[in-house]
Design an enzyme around this catalytic site. Structure first.
Site, PDB file in Angstrom:
ATOM      1  N   ARG A 157      29.064  93.779 -90.082  1.00  0.00           N
ATOM      2  CA  ARG A 157      29.286  93.076 -91.343  1.00  0.00           C
ATOM      3  C   ARG A 157      30.145  91.821 -91.177  1.00  0.00           C
ATOM      4  NH1 ARG A 157      29.688  98.663 -93.010  1.00  0.00           N
ATOM      5  NH2 ARG A 157      28.032  99.202 -94.487  1.00  0.00           N
ATOM      6  N   ASP A 186      31.397  95.761 -80.849  1.00  0.00           N
ATOM      7  CA  ASP A 186      29.965  96.031 -80.920  1.00  0.00           C
ATOM      8  C   ASP A 186      29.249  94.995 -81.773  1.00  0.00           C
ATOM      9  OD1 ASP A 186      27.699  98.096 -80.505  1.00  0.00           O
ATOM     10  OD2 ASP A 186      27.703  97.795 -82.675  1.00  0.00           O
ATOM     11  N   TYR A 216      22.495  91.132 -86.299  1.00  0.00           N
ATOM     12  CA  TYR A 216      23.554  91.295 -87.299  1.00  0.00           C
ATOM     13  C   TYR A 216      23.808  89.992 -88.055  1.00  0.00           C
ATOM     14  CZ  TYR A 216      24.825  95.870 -85.319  1.00  0.00           C
ATOM     15  OH  TYR A 216      24.822  97.178 -84.889  1.00  0.00           O
ATOM     16  N   HIS A 244      17.841  98.010 -79.002  1.00  0.00           N
ATOM     17  CA  HIS A 244      18.327  98.427 -80.310  1.00  0.00           C
ATOM     18  C   HIS A 244      17.560  99.605 -80.918  1.00  0.00           C
ATOM     19  CE1 HIS A 244      20.590  96.557 -83.962  1.00  0.00           C
ATOM     20  NE2 HIS A 244      20.662  97.855 -83.980  1.00  0.00           N
ATOM     21  N   GLN A 269      23.536 104.744 -78.336  1.00  0.00           N
ATOM     22  CA  GLN A 269      24.266 104.623 -79.593  1.00  0.00           C
ATOM     23  C   GLN A 269      23.392 105.208 -80.706  1.00  0.00           C
ATOM     24  OE1 GLN A 269      25.806 101.089 -82.504  1.00  0.00           O
ATOM     25  NE2 GLN A 269      26.383 100.861 -80.354  1.00  0.00           N
ATOM     26  N   LEU A 300      31.306 107.042 -90.683  1.00  0.00           N
ATOM     27  CA  LEU A 300      31.755 107.432 -92.025  1.00  0.00           C
ATOM     28  C   LEU A 300      30.587 107.480 -93.002  1.00  0.00           C
ATOM     29  CD1 LEU A 300      35.070 105.355 -92.294  1.00  0.00           C
ATOM     30  CD2 LEU A 300      34.756 107.705 -91.492  1.00  0.00           C
ATOM     31  N   ASN A 313      35.672  94.850 -92.713  1.00  0.00           N
ATOM     32  CA  ASN A 313      36.210  93.487 -92.712  1.00  0.00           C
ATOM     33  C   ASN A 313      37.634  93.425 -93.252  1.00  0.00           C
ATOM     34  OD1 ASN A 313      34.185  91.761 -91.607  1.00  0.00           O
ATOM     35  ND2 ASN A 313      32.940  92.090 -93.434  1.00  0.00           N
TER      36      ASN A 313
END
Length: 297
Positions: free
Chosen positions: A21, A49, A54, A129, A181, A213, A263
């Site tokens: 983000r 990461d 992104y 990915h 991942q 989370l 962030n």
């Protein structure tokens, strides 16, 4: 902070800062990004990461501006990035449909662009990915081996691969795949029972966990009882519920490395709180039972 050893010349901090983000923040100035990096480094979080996609193919360049402004940071960081997703935005706006591309040409071009965007000479860890149903494993494997031999990439791994995808690609490579991942959290526990973690643990491959989370869903009203339990356990260590959720992953013997994305400078400053929590076996299973909605058989 403890470190997870992926290879003799590569380890990651047990908690990884995720930059998914990074481009969503109102402030993307080099100074603000540098402040995030330095807050992480102060806690021993040295691993970061990224992925080419992104921020609509902007996040790597935002990081790169901070690296250019403060080049001394680079030697303190392990930079992870990913490639292989082509979405019709940004530099791929001409694509008719979102798709995967694990061809040698695409991987090589993506790495070159990532190096330029992030203002670095080598990627510490490159991941494919997503599993690509059209992957030519021989071509993809040779491309990854070639990038390591060229010095552009230190090590390679994958993301979101199932065990059969992992072994298919590995059979065509000289270099080992050093991580996978995958999504793991108290709200996404399937990796504990579907063989994904067991497969990696058997091979001493360190798993990275995205969305630890649950993308924030862990704190929604529908998870009120679980949140109450995490809060109660956290109070024993003077940390919040999020720290307990991350500690739950850190407790697993596979040495899961959670990727934490935020962030907020205040939240970044507390990412290492999870390391303060020591869960007993019964704590772990109490959280697991509440998360899954049923006691173990």
């Amino acid at each position: 902070m403890q470190r997870a050893i992926l290879a003799p010349d590569l380890s990651l901090s047990r908690i990884v800062y995720g930059m998914w983000r990074l481009g969503d923040d109102e402030n993307t100035s080099p100074e603000h990004v540098q402040a995030k990096i330095e807050l992480c480094l102060e806690q021993g979080i040295t691993s970061f990461d990224q992925a080419d996609i992104y921020g609509g193919y902007t996040a790597e360049a935002i990081l790169g501006e901070a690296v250019r402004a403060a080049p001394h940071l680079r030697d303190k960081m392990e930079i992870v990035t990913k490639c292989g997703i082509v979405a019709p935005v940004g530099r791929h706006s001409g694509a008719r449909v979102k798709h995967y591309d694990t061809s040698a040409a695409h991987i090589t071009a993506s790495v070159d662009q990532s190096l330029t965007d992030m203002a670095i000479e080598r990627i510490d860890l490159l991941l494919i990915h997503r599993p690509d149903p059209l992957m030519n494993h021989t071509e993809t494997g040779a491309a990854l081996d070639g990038l390591i031999a060229s010095g552009k990439v230190r090590h390679v791994g994958v993301s979101n691969f199932r065990p059969h995808d992992f072994t298919l690609l590995q059979t065509a490579m000289r270099a080992p795949l050093v991580t996978n991942q995958i999504e793991i959290s108290l709200l996404e526990t399937s990796a504990f029972t579907n063989g994904d973690l067991a497969f990696l643990q058997e091979r001493a491959v360190v798993p990275m966990a995205w969305s630890p989370l649950g993308g924030g869903a862990l704190f929604k009203k529908r998870n009120k009882k679980l949140l109450k339990l995490m809060t109660r356990i956290g109070a024993q260590y003077e940390v919040d519920a999020a720290a307990v959720a991350v500690a739950w992953l850190l407790a697993h013997p596979a040495w899961i490395a959670p990727v934490m994305g935020t962030n907020s400078l205040s939240r970044i400053a507390t990412l290492s709180d999870a390391c303060k929590v020591t869960l007993s076996r019964q704590d772990w299973f109490e959280l697991y039972t509440e998360a899954t909605g049923a006691e173990v058989p």
